[in-house]
Design a protein around this motif. Structure first.
Motif, PDB file in Angstrom:
ATOM      1  N   GLU B  32       0.585  -1.327  -0.087  1.00  0.00           N
ATOM      2  CA  GLU B  32       0.159   0.021   0.035  1.00  0.00           C
ATOM      3  C   GLU B  32       0.758   1.250  -0.051  1.00  0.00           C
ATOM      4  O   GLU B  32       0.565   2.377  -0.569  1.00  0.00           O
ATOM      5  CB  GLU B  32      -0.949  -0.022   1.182  1.00  0.00           C
ATOM      6  CG  GLU B  32      -2.329  -0.944   1.087  1.00  0.00           C
ATOM      7  CD  GLU B  32      -3.164  -0.687   2.192  1.00  0.00           C
ATOM      8  OE1 GLU B  32      -3.066   0.293   2.641  1.00  0.00           O
ATOM      9  OE2 GLU B  32      -3.679  -1.920   2.283  1.00  0.00           O
ATOM     10  N   SER B  36       0.679   4.075  -2.940  1.00  0.00           N
ATOM     11  CA  SER B  36       0.303   5.300  -2.452  1.00  0.00           C
ATOM     12  C   SER B  36       1.264   6.638  -3.000  1.00  0.00           C
ATOM     13  O   SER B  36       0.941   7.463  -3.672  1.00  0.00           O
ATOM     14  CB  SER B  36       0.098   5.383  -1.120  1.00  0.00           C
ATOM     15  OG  SER B  36       0.700   6.677  -0.521  1.00  0.00           O
ATOM     16  N   GLN B  37       2.647   5.962  -2.971  1.00  0.00           N
ATOM     17  CA  GLN B  37       3.583   6.860  -3.628  1.00  0.00           C
ATOM     18  C   GLN B  37       3.533   7.180  -5.257  1.00  0.00           C
ATOM     19  O   GLN B  37       4.045   8.042  -5.559  1.00  0.00           O
ATOM     20  CB  GLN B  37       5.097   6.232  -3.243  1.00  0.00           C
ATOM     21  CG  GLN B  37       5.260   6.555  -1.755  1.00  0.00           C
ATOM     22  CD  GLN B  37       6.578   5.807  -1.197  1.00  0.00           C
ATOM     23  OE1 GLN B  37       7.542   5.158  -2.197  1.00  0.00           O
ATOM     24  NE2 GLN B  37       6.898   5.627  -0.064  1.00  0.00           N
ATOM     25  N   THR B  39       0.865   6.986  -6.954  1.00  0.00           N
ATOM     26  CA  THR B  39      -0.405   7.546  -7.531  1.00  0.00           C
ATOM     27  C   THR B  39      -0.722   8.692  -8.302  1.00  0.00           C
ATOM     28  O   THR B  39      -1.070   8.762  -9.405  1.00  0.00           O
ATOM     29  CB  THR B  39      -1.390   7.848  -6.249  1.00  0.00           C
ATOM     30  OG1 THR B  39      -1.595   6.525  -5.362  1.00  0.00           O
ATOM     31  CG2 THR B  39      -2.746   8.199  -6.644  1.00  0.00           C
ATOM     32  N   ASN B  40       0.168   9.821  -7.876  1.00  0.00           N
ATOM     33  CA  ASN B  40       0.315  10.869  -8.738  1.00  0.00           C
ATOM     34  C   ASN B  40       0.842  10.808 -10.030  1.00  0.00           C
ATOM     35  O   ASN B  40       0.319  11.124 -11.205  1.00  0.00           O
ATOM     36  CB  ASN B  40       1.097  12.174  -8.136  1.00  0.00           C
ATOM     37  CG  ASN B  40       0.319  12.776  -6.678  1.00  0.00           C
ATOM     38  OD1 ASN B  40      -0.836  12.114  -6.447  1.00  0.00           O
ATOM     39  ND2 ASN B  40       1.102  13.560  -6.266  1.00  0.00           N
ATOM     40  N   LEU B  67      -6.283   3.654  -6.468  1.00  0.00           N
ATOM     41  CA  LEU B  67      -5.184   4.333  -6.038  1.00  0.00           C
ATOM     42  C   LEU B  67      -5.636   5.379  -5.115  1.00  0.00           C
ATOM     43  O   LEU B  67      -4.806   5.692  -4.072  1.00  0.00           O
ATOM     44  CB  LEU B  67      -4.367   4.757  -7.168  1.00  0.00           C
ATOM     45  CG  LEU B  67      -3.633   3.625  -8.137  1.00  0.00           C
ATOM     46  CD1 LEU B  67      -2.847   3.976  -9.511  1.00  0.00           C
ATOM     47  CD2 LEU B  67      -2.566   2.898  -6.833  1.00  0.00           C
ATOM     48  N   ILE B  68      -6.289   6.399  -5.539  1.00  0.00           N
ATOM     49  CA  ILE B  68      -6.916   7.326  -4.901  1.00  0.00           C
ATOM     50  C   ILE B  68      -7.440   6.847  -3.579  1.00  0.00           C
ATOM     51  O   ILE B  68      -6.859   7.471  -2.540  1.00  0.00           O
ATOM     52  CB  ILE B  68      -7.564   8.310  -5.557  1.00  0.00           C
ATOM     53  CG1 ILE B  68      -7.369   8.661  -7.198  1.00  0.00           C
ATOM     54  CG2 ILE B  68      -8.371   9.239  -4.798  1.00  0.00           C
ATOM     55  CD1 ILE B  68      -8.234   9.449  -7.990  1.00  0.00           C
ATOM     56  N   LYS B  71      -4.131   6.218  -1.389  1.00  0.00           N
ATOM     57  CA  LYS B  71      -3.723   7.406  -1.053  1.00  0.00           C
ATOM     58  C   LYS B  71      -4.354   8.234   0.006  1.00  0.00           C
ATOM     59  O   LYS B  71      -3.708   8.531   1.045  1.00  0.00           O
ATOM     60  CB  LYS B  71      -3.602   8.193  -2.509  1.00  0.00           C
ATOM     61  CG  LYS B  71      -2.881   9.641  -2.103  1.00  0.00           C
ATOM     62  CD  LYS B  71      -1.575   9.637  -2.587  1.00  0.00           C
ATOM     63  CE  LYS B  71      -0.715  10.963  -2.412  1.00  0.00           C
ATOM     64  NZ  LYS B  71       0.517  10.797  -2.579  1.00  0.00           N
ATOM     65  N   SER B  72      -5.701   8.084   0.010  1.00  0.00           N
ATOM     66  CA  SER B  72      -6.595   8.903   0.803  1.00  0.00           C
ATOM     67  C   SER B  72      -6.282   8.162   2.336  1.00  0.00           C
ATOM     68  O   SER B  72      -6.284   8.711   3.096  1.00  0.00           O
ATOM     69  CB  SER B  72      -8.055   8.779   0.479  1.00  0.00           C
ATOM     70  OG  SER B  72      -8.153   9.299  -0.882  1.00  0.00           O
ATOM     71  N   SER B  74      -3.769   6.563   3.234  1.00  0.00           N
ATOM     72  CA  SER B  74      -2.597   6.678   3.838  1.00  0.00           C
ATOM     73  C   SER B  74      -2.522   8.097   4.376  1.00  0.00           C
ATOM     74  O   SER B  74      -1.896   8.386   5.353  1.00  0.00           O
ATOM     75  CB  SER B  74      -1.542   6.488   2.972  1.00  0.00           C
ATOM     76  OG  SER B  74      -1.287   7.590   1.923  1.00  0.00           O
ATOM     77  N   LEU B 207      -5.624  15.703  -3.148  1.00  0.00           N
ATOM     78  CA  LEU B 207      -4.584  14.827  -2.388  1.00  0.00           C
ATOM     79  C   LEU B 207      -3.507  15.746  -1.712  1.00  0.00           C
ATOM     80  O   LEU B 207      -3.188  15.457  -0.635  1.00  0.00           O
ATOM     81  CB  LEU B 207      -3.911  13.786  -3.375  1.00  0.00           C
ATOM     82  CG  LEU B 207      -4.797  12.723  -4.048  1.00  0.00           C
ATOM     83  CD1 LEU B 207      -4.195  11.791  -4.974  1.00  0.00           C
ATOM     84  CD2 LEU B 207      -5.352  11.822  -2.693  1.00  0.00           C
ATOM     85  N   GLU B 211      -2.710  15.846   2.080  1.00  0.00           N
ATOM     86  CA  GLU B 211      -1.257  15.800   2.721  1.00  0.00           C
ATOM     87  C   GLU B 211      -0.744  16.901   3.590  1.00  0.00           C
ATOM     88  O   GLU B 211      -0.185  16.698   4.656  1.00  0.00           O
ATOM     89  CB  GLU B 211      -0.386  15.607   1.345  1.00  0.00           C
ATOM     90  CG  GLU B 211       0.915  15.181   1.855  1.00  0.00           C
ATOM     91  CD  GLU B 211       1.766  14.269   0.688  1.00  0.00           C
ATOM     92  OE1 GLU B 211       2.600  13.910   1.162  1.00  0.00           O
ATOM     93  OE2 GLU B 211       0.902  13.910  -0.162  1.00  0.00           O
TER      94      GLU B 211
END
Lengths: 178, 244, 178
Positions: B32, B36-37, B39-40, B67-68, B71-72, B74, B207, B211
């Motif tokens: 995960e 998450s890293q 995703t962008n 993926l989003i 990311k969310s 994380s 995102l 962050e």
């Protein structure tokens, strides 16, 4: 003639893959016994100029791989030389996981594999599992021949990779495999 | 980075191949955190694809939504995922791990393939041919079998790689994630993201805000649920924070 | 590979008598050496289901004589059994589309037709078009008579079906090449 000699004789005569089912019928014996004898035969031939390739369903007599240069010069049949990445990827999924449904292949690759599968079917590199009612794909003897093996588990790490995959699927997801 | 992606657009057969490549390029393990890293980067690629290759986009959108979600999660550990969403994430990891194994295996296959081929007999002894039809052969049966073949022609002739994953528009995907997060912290970014026409940029902004909140650089405040939300810098002297 | 294995491999592959002269040339060796090795090989095979027969000039790999009943039995069985759906499908495509190349049959059916074509040939249901240089398959006159037809265009929907298949090939020929 004993059963081993009969099998030799028949698969030589046929010159194409012969199923254990067919052999069992002709020789009035069980498919298991046939399969076991084919394995023995394949071992007997391992140092000869002729080899026996086989899988779960069928076997065939072929030229030994180490003489392939000489034979390929005489060969007039069409042969594959290269496979696309999509074909290779799909092929190795079927090779290590077959018999396998298209939905699972699509799930792993993340794309629709319809056309790649069709191409592989047309080339005779894969086929539908004749023993299954559902459409499941398996590789044909041709792959084993192209790889210059007698059977698939001679591939480096074949068993380990199969196990690793099975383990992954078991551990990871209850409903990934449908 | 954009040009890098543009060059490689053609190479990727699908979203999973792309994702795997992004992870492998950074020499990360599949989990995960690594997902998450990247995703962008993945969303960057999708936006390029959106302009170029519309019919392939749906395959990528479903993966983008997962993926989003990751990311969310994380960024907002308190985010509570449904069982379905958890499975989606687990499945994605499993798929990538399997694909990684098969990509490696297919390299091995490629090295052996057609190198030392074995051959069948060139010529099987000529057999005397006797005409041996069966009563299975008649005109109607022949027509029936031909019809079967016609019926089995693959339908989507112009689009070889039809989508397999469930269809979801970028908009739906975005709203889905936003609503999930909305339950956990009252943030809306209507005003902030108004100037973005591209949906991908809205997601990236979103995102980014998450962050910043997590890092404590901004503060989000809201009157009532579903009200518009104010996002303020916590420390006016702090330089703007890069979120990669 | 040693010379013995090479000879085994070549005579198996050829499936017909091979002269010592030809083998000597292929293996860059003397005819005497070849002949001596063939004699040795023949001895190696004496208890097998395959034998090596030879004379002063040439040699050949054949099925062992004691199994000949089984082989002729098998031949009979092969032409007496029902045709598989794959065979019937292939036959119908050749009926409607012949003269047609194997690659096209494969492409239309979406699977490899190599073995089904062989079965149809052996049973005299199809043949290679004698007027064409390329290997094209056509239906035999016998089967046209058997179906009670005078001409192929009496087949139901003959033109429509031909057109539809031609259209499919045209639309997909890009994929066909991959």
């Amino acid at each position: 003639m004993n059963i081993k000699q009969h099998i030799e004789s028949i698969i030589f005569f046929k010159g194409q893959p012969v199923t254990y089912k067919e052999l069992a019928k002709l020789l009035e014996n069980s498919e298991e016994k046939i399969k076991k004898t084919v394995e023995e035969l394949s071992f007997d031939y391992k140092d000869k100029g002729i080899h026996i390739v086989y899988n779960e369903h069928e076997c065939e007599l072929v030229t030994a791989p180490s003489g392939s240069d000489l034979i390929s010069n005489m060969n007039k049949q069409e042969v594959e030389t290269e496979l696309s990445n999509a074909s290779l990827e799909t092929l190795s999924i079927i090779l290590y996981m077959g018999p396998i449904a298209r939905s699972m292949i699509d799930f792993i690759r993340g794309v629709n594999s319809q056309f790649t599968l069709r191409t592989l079917l047309i080339r005779g590199l894969i086929e539908k599992d004749p023993t299954s009612k559902m459409p499941l794909y398996i590789i044909t003897l041709d792959i084993i021949k192209y790889l210059g093996l007698n059977k698939l588990d001679e591939l480096p790490n074949f068993k380990e990779i199969r196990q690793e995959i099975a383990q992954f699927i078991k551990n990871n997801s209850k409903d990934a495999v449908q | 980075m954009s040009t890098d992606f543009a060059v490689s657009t053609k190479v990727f057969e699908g979203p999973l191949s792309l994702l795997l490549d992004l992870i492998e390029r950074r020499k990360l393990l599949i989990n995960e955190i690594s997902l998450s890293q990247v995703t962008n980067d993945f969303l960057d690629f999708v936006s390029i694809l959106e302009q170029k290759d519309l019919h392939k986009i749906t395959d990528f959108l479903s993966i983008a939504s997962t993926l989003i979600l990751i990311k969310s999660k994380s960024l907002l550990p308190q985010l509570d995922l449904s069982n379905e969403e958890d499975t989606e994430i687990e499945d994605l990891e499993l798929r990538l791990k399997l694909l990684q194994i098969f990509k490696l295996a297919s390299k091995g296959i490629n090295e052996l393939f057609a190198k030392e081929t074995t051959y069948s007999r060139l010529q099987v002894k000529k057999q005397v041919i006797y005409f041996t039809p069966t009563d299975q052969i008649d005109v109607l049966k022949m027509k029936w079998f031909t019809d079967q073949v016609l019926h089995n022609f693959p339908k989507s002739d112009k689009k070889p790689e039809k989508r397999v994953t469930k269809t979801i528009s970028l908009e739906e995907m975005m709203n889905k994630v936003i609503n999930r997060v909305h339950q956990h912290m009252s943030i809306s970014f209507n005003t902030l993201t108004k100037e973005h026409k591209e949906k991908k940029n809205v997601i990236i902004s979103f995102l980014a805000i998450l962050e910043l909140v997590k890092l404590g650089n901004v503060e989000a405040s809201q009157g009532n649920t579903f009200d518009d939300i104010l996002v303020e810098s916590k420390d006016p002297h702090l330089p703007s924070y890069g979120t990669h």
